[in-house]
Design an enzyme around this catalytic site. Structure first.
Site, mmCIF file in Angstrom:
data_model
loop_
_atom_site.group_PDB
_atom_site.id
_atom_site.type_symbol
_atom_site.label_atom_id
_atom_site.label_comp_id
_atom_site.label_asym_id
_atom_site.label_seq_id
_atom_site.Cartn_x
_atom_site.Cartn_y
_atom_site.Cartn_z
ATOM 1 N N LYS A 178 0.831 -1.390 -0.024
ATOM 2 C CA LYS A 178 -0.064 0.083 0.000
ATOM 3 C C LYS A 178 0.957 1.251 0.040
ATOM 4 O O LYS A 178 0.681 2.166 -0.782
ATOM 5 C CB LYS A 178 -0.852 -0.053 1.345
ATOM 6 N N SER A 179 1.889 1.241 0.804
ATOM 7 C CA SER A 179 2.870 2.469 0.937
ATOM 8 C C SER A 179 3.526 2.830 -0.309
ATOM 9 O O SER A 179 3.412 3.966 -1.002
ATOM 10 C CB SER A 179 3.775 2.237 1.794
ATOM 11 N N ARG A 188 2.873 6.206 -3.167
ATOM 12 C CA ARG A 188 3.615 7.157 -3.783
ATOM 13 C C ARG A 188 3.906 7.221 -5.040
ATOM 14 O O ARG A 188 4.038 7.940 -5.846
ATOM 15 C CB ARG A 188 4.981 6.665 -2.864
ATOM 16 N N SER A 196 3.572 12.183 12.483
ATOM 17 C CA SER A 196 3.327 11.305 11.450
ATOM 18 C C SER A 196 4.543 11.701 10.372
ATOM 19 O O SER A 196 4.692 12.871 9.917
ATOM 20 C CB SER A 196 1.855 11.619 10.580
ATOM 21 N N ASP A 236 2.382 0.168 12.778
ATOM 22 C CA ASP A 236 1.035 -0.425 12.033
ATOM 23 C C ASP A 236 1.414 -1.907 12.736
ATOM 24 O O ASP A 236 0.413 -2.683 12.456
ATOM 25 C CB ASP A 236 1.270 -0.469 10.616
ATOM 26 N N GLN A 254 2.886 7.459 18.534
ATOM 27 C CA GLN A 254 1.802 7.753 17.560
ATOM 28 C C GLN A 254 0.722 7.238 17.431
ATOM 29 O O GLN A 254 -0.264 7.277 16.621
ATOM 30 C CB GLN A 254 2.409 8.127 16.046
ATOM 31 N N LYS A 279 -4.117 7.034 14.858
ATOM 32 C CA LYS A 279 -4.306 6.269 13.424
ATOM 33 C C LYS A 279 -5.632 6.275 13.185
ATOM 34 O O LYS A 279 -6.472 6.975 13.659
ATOM 35 C CB LYS A 279 -3.614 4.844 13.613
ATOM 36 N N LYS A 320 -9.652 -2.008 3.403
ATOM 37 C CA LYS A 320 -8.651 -0.665 3.465
ATOM 38 C C LYS A 320 -7.462 -0.789 2.966
ATOM 39 O O LYS A 320 -6.797 -0.159 2.114
ATOM 40 C CB LYS A 320 -8.534 0.080 4.644
#
Length: 402
Positions: free
Chosen positions: A21-22, A26, A155, A291, A313, A317, A388
């Protein structure tokens, strides 16, 4: 969609990791800003990445299958990021250099998540932005300053957004106090693949303008693979194919994390395999790979002794993941203490129950993994959020447990 899960004797087999996904996010945004056509090969198709695909279309890109034809310059647009933080934050930066007025909005939870440090950094560069939380109205313009400092302690996506537009217009991006630093390395690797010219000193980037259209193949996703690798470590043996052992993804940390818990983990040229071991409690800072926190909390609940997992963090989320896992592990009969930045977990023998996903895909998948070995039946009323990031999650689960 809800599921009822009964405990299984063991989890064994092999599946292929879905695309990352990352990297997909990008690559799509860089293809929007590139000179010339790009091809993004084997992208992840999920709710979040579809939000990004729709965003680049709104900015003026033409999409023909895997091919992306960029506009001469991004135009003003209305962007609905749904619940994708990556989409919203990069789109906000793109809108700041765009050729008109834009609005960036999203779903209920995303409207609660922080954007302030990114907004302030863009404003200092000359962007005109109304508000500090979604919806955000942006007047596109040429940024007056090409040097910008961003506080990424909430983030790393704030830094990624600036790096991506920096590769279009040229920029010095000074990243301060970043969490999730490996995600910045993913951004840097993708920039290189699109021909971006930059030098760096630690997390200070000096980027020349210019992105070249290219053919980019999206690698396999360690984030999605982590759930089934954890299942192998808890209940049997699982091999995940399509994983590059040299990748810089944050969640490649699952390999060392499971080994630290006591699982057997083997790494091959294009796979990772995890096998059940004698699991013991650990203390671990997950700030660079937040994650993984939900599924590592599940592993800790089965491990002997006390574990402490932290990541500052986590409360920002898709859900407050500290609270979400505390609630669910307590319902499994596990002794858990909520900390400001994590959880203290006393491992035991979890029991089945009814669990909440908090509309968070990673909580949903983590609790499915937890339920596979629990004493008694488990009910997870809402699991649609897995689309998702990993729409094929339940199909792959069936391959491993029948």
């Amino acid at each position: 969609m809800g599921v009822i899960i009964r405990p299984v004797g063991e989890v064994t087999g092999e599946v292929e990791a879905p695309p990352s996904k990352s990297y997909t996010h990008r690559a799509y945004f860089l293809a929007l800003l590139a000179e010339g056509r790009s091809k993004v090969k084997r992208p992840l198709v999920s709710d979040d990445t579809l939000a990004t695909l729709n965003a680049i279309r709104a900015f003026g890109a033409s999409v023909e299958g895997e091919s992306i034809i960029p506009p001469e310059w991004p135009k003003g647009a209305f962007i609905d990021a749904h619940e994708s933080g990556t989409t919203a934050r990069i789109a906000l930066a793109v809108a700041s250099i765009g050729g008109g007025e834009s609005t960036v909005n999203g779903g209920r939870r995303l409207r609660e998540r922080p954007f302030g440090e990114l907004v302030r950094a863009l404003r200092k560069a000359g962007a005109e932005i109304e508000g500090e939380r979604l919806p955000l109205r942006v007047i596109g313009r040429n940024l007056r300053r090409r040097d910008v400092e961003v506080d990424a302690s909430t983030s790393s996506q704030f830094a990624t957004a600036l790096l991506i537009i920096g590769a279009k217009v040229g920029m010095e991006v000074l990243i301060k106090r970043s969490v999730s630093r490996p995600y910045i390395e993913v951004t840097a690797r993708t920039l290189k693949a699109f021909g971006a010219d930059f030098r760096r000193e630690g997390f200070d980037f000096y980027i020349e303008p210019g992105i070249t259209g290219t053919s980019f193949t999206v690698p396999g996703d360690y984030s999605s693979a982590s759930f089934f690798l954890a299942a192998g470590a808890l209940y049997g043996r699982v091999k995940i194919r399509n994983l590059d052992p040299k990748d810089v993804q944050a969640d490649r940390a699952i390999i060392d994390a499971l080994r630290e818990f006591g699982a057997e983990v083997r790494v091959g040229r294009n796979y990772v395999e995890a096998e059940k071991g004698e699991l013991r409690g650990v203390e671990m800072d997950c700030s660079d790979f937040p994650d993984l926190f939900p599924v590592l909390a599940v592993v800790a609940s089965y491990a002997e002794g006390r574990s402490v997992l932290r990541a500052r963090q986590l409360r920002f989320k898709e859900s407050d993941r500290v609270r979400a896992m505390a609630v669910n592990l307590s319902r499994m009969g596990i002794r858990v203490r909520e900390l400001p930045d994590g959880l203290e977990i006393e491992g035991g023998r979890p029991k089945g129950g009814q669990f909440e996903t908090f509309n968070d895909h990673r909580i949903a998948m983590a609790m499915v993994v937890a339920a596979l070995g629990a004493r008694g039946e488990s009910v997870i009323p809402e699991t649609g959020s897995v689309s998702k990031s990993y729409p094929g999650f339940f199909n792959d689960l069936r391959r491993l447990v029948g």
